[in-house]
Design a protein around this motif. Sequence first.
Motif: not given
Length: 179
Positions: A30-32, A132, A134-135
């Motif tokens: 997932p994007k961080q 940090t 995910t959103d």
Amino acid sequence: LLILRLRWLTVVGALLATMSLALVISLLLPKQYTAETSLLLDIKTDPLVATLARDFATPSYIATQTEILQNERVATRVVKMLGLAQNAKAVEQWREATEGRIPLETYFGSLLQKGLKIEPGRGSSLLTISFTGTDPKFAAAGANAFSRAYLDTLVELKVDPVAEYAKFYEERQKQVRTE
């Protein structure tokens, strides 16, 4: 070089395999998002100590402030600021993970601390708080909440002893007056 020239297919194959593996991993993870905020610490030293040992007080003070930022008390306050107790998804996650054995603030506080990174400035009195998540909006809210909770906790740490002393002196004053 002669060995590499003779085995160029092996070298290119290993390079392509490594690059394709890195691409697959980066697409699956997932994007961080990381948000940062900086705090300027007000370092006041005793004038006599500062002339004798100028650089000794600053690193210990910055280390102390870093420890305060990583404290459970600050993390619990961040959980309250972010309103995780009112979020139905968050409460459900807490129930599934802990079955209600651990307080909600403690559970989410420890989770939030995993995304927290604190870096003291080199030779300065700046602390950089990175959070940090995910959103991106939550990451920004987390970094800001940690800085606000830290400042509130600092005020609390300075005011609470004063209030205790005032309470003691008021009780003592009443006792002396009655005597």
